[in-house]
Structure formats: structure tokens, C-alpha cells
Design an enzyme around this catalytic site. Structure first.
Site, PDB file in Angstrom:
ATOM      1  N   HIS A 297       4.214  -5.914  -3.499  1.00 30.85           N
ATOM      2  CA  HIS A 297       4.608  -5.176  -4.036  1.00 30.85           C
ATOM      3  C   HIS A 297       3.190  -4.567  -4.951  1.00 30.85           C
ATOM      4  O   HIS A 297       2.449  -5.028  -5.116  1.00 30.85           O
ATOM      5  CB  HIS A 297       4.840  -5.939  -4.919  1.00 30.85           C
ATOM      6  CG  HIS A 297       6.150  -6.123  -4.574  1.00 30.85           C
ATOM      7  ND1 HIS A 297       7.402  -7.757  -4.920  1.00 30.85           N
ATOM      8  CD2 HIS A 297       7.706  -5.317  -4.366  1.00 30.85           C
ATOM      9  CE1 HIS A 297       8.597  -7.390  -4.784  1.00 30.85           C
ATOM     10  NE2 HIS A 297       8.936  -6.909  -4.065  1.00 30.85           N
ATOM     11  N   TYR A 471       0.562  -9.319  -6.786  1.00 35.40           N
ATOM     12  CA  TYR A 471       0.299 -10.134  -5.732  1.00 35.40           C
ATOM     13  C   TYR A 471       1.452 -11.183  -4.951  1.00 35.40           C
ATOM     14  O   TYR A 471       1.983 -11.977  -5.058  1.00 35.40           O
ATOM     15  CB  TYR A 471      -0.113 -11.579  -6.728  1.00 35.40           C
ATOM     16  CG  TYR A 471      -1.543 -11.119  -7.478  1.00 35.40           C
ATOM     17  CD1 TYR A 471      -2.189 -10.101  -7.322  1.00 35.40           C
ATOM     18  CD2 TYR A 471      -1.213 -11.182  -9.333  1.00 35.40           C
ATOM     19  CE1 TYR A 471      -3.788  -9.825  -8.055  1.00 35.40           C
ATOM     20  CE2 TYR A 471      -1.973 -10.740 -10.523  1.00 35.40           C
ATOM     21  CZ  TYR A 471      -3.554  -9.978  -9.914  1.00 35.40           C
ATOM     22  OH  TYR A 471      -3.781  -9.644 -10.166  1.00 35.40           O
ATOM     23  N   HIS A 472       1.775 -10.358  -4.439  1.00 33.63           N
ATOM     24  CA  HIS A 472       3.614 -11.255  -3.236  1.00 33.63           C
ATOM     25  C   HIS A 472       3.205 -10.952  -1.953  1.00 33.63           C
ATOM     26  O   HIS A 472       4.265 -10.332  -1.631  1.00 33.63           O
ATOM     27  CB  HIS A 472       4.027 -10.265  -4.014  1.00 33.63           C
ATOM     28  CG  HIS A 472       4.781 -10.938  -5.428  1.00 33.63           C
ATOM     29  ND1 HIS A 472       5.363  -9.719  -6.069  1.00 33.63           N
ATOM     30  CD2 HIS A 472       4.648 -11.244  -6.520  1.00 33.63           C
ATOM     31  CE1 HIS A 472       5.872 -10.076  -7.551  1.00 33.63           C
ATOM     32  NE2 HIS A 472       5.129 -11.151  -7.942  1.00 33.63           N
ATOM     33  N   PRO A 473       1.772 -10.950  -1.216  1.00 37.56           N
ATOM     34  CA  PRO A 473       2.424 -10.905  -0.348  1.00 37.56           C
ATOM     35  C   PRO A 473       3.379 -11.766   0.335  1.00 37.56           C
ATOM     36  O   PRO A 473       3.128 -12.947   0.588  1.00 37.56           O
ATOM     37  CB  PRO A 473       0.591 -11.058   0.992  1.00 37.56           C
ATOM     38  CG  PRO A 473       0.436 -12.094  -0.663  1.00 37.56           C
ATOM     39  CD  PRO A 473       0.891 -12.093  -1.889  1.00 37.56           C
TER      40      PRO A 473
END
Length: 542
Positions: A297, A471-473
Site C-alpha cells: 500500500h 509498511y504492508h508488503p
């Protein structure tokens, strides 16, 4: 600790998923479980203070401190990608926001052929993990290891923002994790009732460590998984500079996250054979999807100066108030130090004709260039917006066959026309909310992007220059049955026995929201599947 020569189950990575796996697999007293974590114990006190992410992110003692490669979609910039390198993983560093995503996310996973992953199937696992402060109902559970709490501090600015969103047609929603996600309201948080962070290390691992059949080893970097033919039979792990080989009797569970899990698979000989051979890694299984399908995101931060001292900037920049904030937390575990990364969430649409929300807001009653740099010296707040289901995908690749070398991260942001259009339209939605009657009287000026950015081209260029990760890999070991899938719908690595991947990397499509709660759910479901498969194996043997 002294390691045994063999364990029934070995879990790689003590993060959001790994701590759950260690807890649930060790519930069987007849199974020995080893949990390996490359980072340290979670003894840093700032981990447990909710607002402590200002101190733990970008800190090499707790954070892997990854950086992406220069990305053309954001004008060649490299972004810092914090990932937890500590017990609890990123659940020890994150913004403490409990968000499940949309029902349709999981129904879409099931529609791709992943049996057992519809919303109806996974809802019980969300409820199982949860100790919801609001109590149990159709959508929520109580008594689970993960404490989910309401925001305790209601600020004038946040209330005004909610009112403004309603005024532009966004419905108020008191529970975006309930019947429907769409709307505006306060976030739910992974905070204990005593005002401390409820990471998975605190909620799941700490109680389980009392069991004699569970061992946890920190400062343990897994170098490779070992195979006998197509079966995973153990691993080599470096502990404080010394390599150890440990056997596994039943299953290895790889829960190292969307960066480390594909890296570990590739170092072990599972991945695209051409890439493995380029690094002189013997090929165990050609799976070209390892490291591909990377999704994240991308957040566009808009910052607004206000004409009243009602932001956290004002409190932090006042020495007396700053001391009082510290005292309040030390004495009562209340006050601004119990704040999560954001207070207000909005899930809404950039086009009213859409069937479901495509963007999410994180409202922060503060502003900063970077969290580590501290807040601005002026009164301001941040309305951060991200596209929920980006169509751009990137990849992760090895730089070498050395486990200590970080892989190359290529996010490939804003690569599609749809993602570019969503970025432009989301800034317009932000401005619409800001100009609503409830909020407009408080606004002094638009600090970023600034009113000089008006055309679609100018707004897109601002996004390219200033947008950053939220911070959503996810997605780099995707679940499925096509040629690029890495695991099946029971999270078993295709073509390999005794090895599963259990973390956010298995998401075939990123969820519509923050990823910590879904990752915990994935681990809850995976632990049941492992137990079911083990029981079936025993039954067949009999």
C-alpha cells in the site's frame, strides 16, 4: 539455550505469524517445537509503549532497516521499508491498528481456487485470536490471546474530521471490522487493557514459553533449508556466528515475512531456476513465482496547518507538556503515549459507482517529514490516503547467495494507469473532506501538497515525489494453483513435502487494509491445517 538435534516442528521467524504458530503447535504436549528469530528479545522498553514506534522503527536493534531499489514509479526514489527484527516481528513495531480488510477480499481468494479461504471460512479464526474489548458478537470474539481495544483519547480535531467526512457523504461506522467496512470512525487497536502494546510476542508467545515442549532461539539467522529429495528434513542456522544443522521430524514452517520468506526459499534452492543458477545455488524445485507478485500500500500524505493548538505537535514541542505526557503514562498508562499511529480511519470510494471502497485514510493529529525526525514545529495534522488494491506488482530478487546480504526490493509503484488515476482522485477526495463545514474553519493552509498542485498531472507528480510505503508488503509466496503460485491452499510449498509458508507473503491479492490482523488469522488457520494433516497421517499409518 542448548538446541536439540531434532524437533517435530521448526518455525522460522517469530513475527506476527511465527509467534502464533509457536503457540498453537505447542498446544500438543507430544510435539516438540522450535521457534527461530534472527533478531533480539523484545526487551527494549519502547516496544511496549504504544507510541514507541518512533524509537523502534529505523533502529537496527529492532528493525531490518530494508531499503528498496530506485523505483521509476516514484521518480527513482528509494524508500525505507521497516520490518521487525525482534520477537514479535513487525507486530512489535507497527502502528497497532487492528484492521481485517473486506469480506470480498477473502471471497476473491476462494474464487481463485483457494478452497477454505472465503470470508465465511476465515471469520472464525479472526474471532479465535481476539479478545475484543467491545465483547463477543457475530463478528468478534473474546478470550483470545490478542487484546483488541478501543481508542481511549478522543481529540477535537479527530471528531471534526469525522464530522467533515459525514458531511461529504461518508457514513459513520463504529466498527469497520464488522458487518461492513465502508465509512468513517475510530480505529480499533492491538493494545492491552493496561495501556501497553499487545504484539504477538506478548499475546501468543510469552504464555506459550511456559510449556516444556516449546523452545525459542533469538539471534538465529536461517541460512538454508535442507532437503532429502523433495522433502524438507532440517535447516542450517547461524547463531552468533556459528552454524548449526537441526533436523525436523514433521514440518518446517517458514514465517519470515514477505521479504525474508522468499529470500530463504531461494537461498535453499526453491525459486526461478535461472535466477538460482545465476547465484550458483543448486536447484531443488523450479518455482518461478517465488519473490514475484509483490504488493504494498502506497500512502499519499497530505498535511494541513491548523489555526488552533490542538495537535500532538503542540504537546510534543512544549517541554512542560512533554514531561507531563511521560508522567501520565508512567503513573497511569494513559495519555498521548498510548496513541496508535493513527486515530481515525476512512474506507471510501474514489468513484461512487464502485461496489466497495478502494481507498483508506489514516488520520494522524500530528505531522512530520519522517517519524524518526520528530514532529513539525507548527500546529498541523496528516491525512494519509492509500489505494487498497493496487494493480501494480513488484518483485524481490537475490543479490547473492550469502544469507546475510539483503535482497533487492523492487516495489514497482504506480506502474499502471489505474493506480495513477486512483492516486490523483484520492487527493481530490481529501480536499473535499477538508473543505467541509465542520473542518474548514480550522484550516490555516494546505502544507502538502500545496494549492499550487491543481491539475491531474501536478497531483500525480506530487504522488511520485512524496508518496511512501505504509509498511504492508505481501504476496511474494502467493497461494494458488497457477504457474506462478508458490503454495497451495493448505500453504504447502508446491512440489515439496514437509514445508509450508505461513505469513503475509501467501496473500494472492493484498487485503483491503492493514495487514497485521490478517497475518495473525492466516497463522491461526494454518496451525489447524497442520494439526489436521498430522492427525490424518497418523490415522493412515494405523
Amino acid at each position: 539455550m542448548s538446541l536439540q538435534q531434532a524437533y517435530d516442528y521448526i518455525v522460522i521467524g517469530a513475527g506476527s505469524a511465527g509467534c502464533v504458530m509457536a503457540n498453537r503447535l505447542s498446544e500438543d504436549p507430544n510435539s516438540s517445537v522450535l521457534l527461530l528469530e534472527a533478531g533480539n528479545k523484545d526487551s527494549n522498553p519502547w516496544i511496549h509503549v504504544p507510541i514507541g514506534y518512533f524509537k523502534t522503527m529505523h533502529n537496527p536493534n529492532t528493525d531490518w532497516c530494508y531499503k528498496t531499489e530506485p523505483d521509476p514509479g516514484i521518480n527513482g526514489r528509494r524508500l525505507e521499508w521497516p520490518r521487525g527484527k525482534v520477537l514479535g516481528g513487525s507486530s512489535s513495531l507497527n502502528g497497532l491498528l487492528y484492521v481485517r480488510g473486506q469480506k470480498e477480499d477473502y471471497d476473491d481468494w476462494a474464487a481463485l481456487g483457494n478452497k477454505g479461504w472465503s470470508y465465511k471460512d476465515i471469520l472464525p479464526y479472526f474471532k479465535k485470536s481476539e479478545d475484543q474489548e467491545r465483547g463477543a458478537n457475530e463478528y468478534h470474539g473474546v478470550g483470545g490471546p490478542l487484546q483488541v481495544s478501543n481508542i481511549k483519547i478522543r481529540r477535537e480535531l479527530c471528531d471534526k474530521f469525522i464530522d467533515a467526512a459525514e458531511q461529504v457523504g461518508i457514513p459513520r461506522n463504529e466498527d469497520s471490522n464488522g458487518e461492513t467496512q465502508e465509512g468513517v470512525g475510530y480505529f480499533q487497536l492491538t493494545i492491552n487493557r493496561n495501556g501497553t502494546r499487545c504484539s504477538t510476542a506478548v499475546g501468543f508467545l510469552r504464555p506459550a514459553l511456559k510449556r516444556p515442549n516449546l523452545s525459542a532461539q533469538t539471534n538465529a539467522l536461517v541460512e538454508r533449508i535442507e532437503f532429502d529429495g523433495n522433502r524438507a528434513v532440517g535447516l542450517t542456522v547461524n547463531i552468533k556466528g556459528i552454524s548449526h544443522t537441526i533436523k525436523c521430524n514433521k514440518e518446517i514452517v517458514l514465517s519470515a515475512g514477505a521479504i525474508n520468506s522468499p529470500q530463504t526459499l531461494m537461498l535453499s534452492g526453491i525459486g526461478d531456476q535461472d535466477e538460482l543458477q545465476r547465484h550458483n545455488i543448486p536447484v531443488v524445485k523450479h518455482l518461478p513465482g517465488v519473490g514475484k507478485n509483490l504488493q504494498d500500500h502506497l500512502q499519499i500524505r497530505t498535511i494541513y496547518k491548523v489555526n488552533k493548538p490542538i495537535t500532538l505537535n503542540d504537546e510534543v514541542n512544549n517541554p512542560i507538556r512533554k514531561v507531563m505526557m511521560g508522567l501520565e503514562y508512567a503513573l497511569f498508562r494513559t495519555g498521548p503515549l498510548t496513541m496508535a499511529a493513527s486515530q481515525v480511519c476512512i474506507f471510501t470510494k474514489t468513484d461512487a459507482a464502485m461496489e466497495r471502497p478502494d481507498i483508506q485514510y489514516h488520520l494522524q493529529p500530528l505531522s512530520a517529514d519522517k517519524p524518526a525526525d520528530g514532529t513539525h514545529r507548527f500546529s498541523a495534522f496528516t491525512a494519509s490516503v492509500c489505494q487498497l488494491r493496487p494493480t501494480s506488482t513488484g518483485h524481490i530478487e537475490l543479490k547473492s547467495n550469502n544469507p546475510a546480504d539483503y535482497p533487492a526490493i523492487h516495489p514497482n509503484y504506480l506502474a499502471t494507469e489505474e493506480d495513477q488515476k486512483t492516486a490523483i482522485e484520492s487527493i481530490k477526495v481529501t480536499r473535499n473532506i477538508i473543505n467541509a463545514p465542520a473542518l474548514k474553519p480550522l484550516i490555516q493552509e494546505e502544507h502538502e501538497p500545496g494549492i499550487q498542485h491543481q491539475t491531474d498531472e501536478e497531483l500525480l507528480e506530487y504522488a511520485r515525489n512524496r508518496a511512501t510505503t505504509i509498511y504492508h508488503p505481501t504476496g511474494t509466496c502467493k497461494m494458488g494453483h497457477d504457474d506462478m503460485a508458490v503454495v497451495d491452499d493448505r500453504l504447502r510449498v508446491h512440489g515439496i513435502e514437509g514445508l509450508r509458508v505461513v505469513d503475509a507473503s501467501i496473500m494472492p491479492v493484498i487485503v483491503s487494509g492493514n495487514t497485521n490482523a490478517p497475518t495473525i488469522m492466516i497463522a491461526e488457520k494454518a496451525s489447524d491445517m497442520i494439526k489436521e494433516d498430522a492427525a490424518q497421517t497418523v490415522a493412515q499409518a494405523v
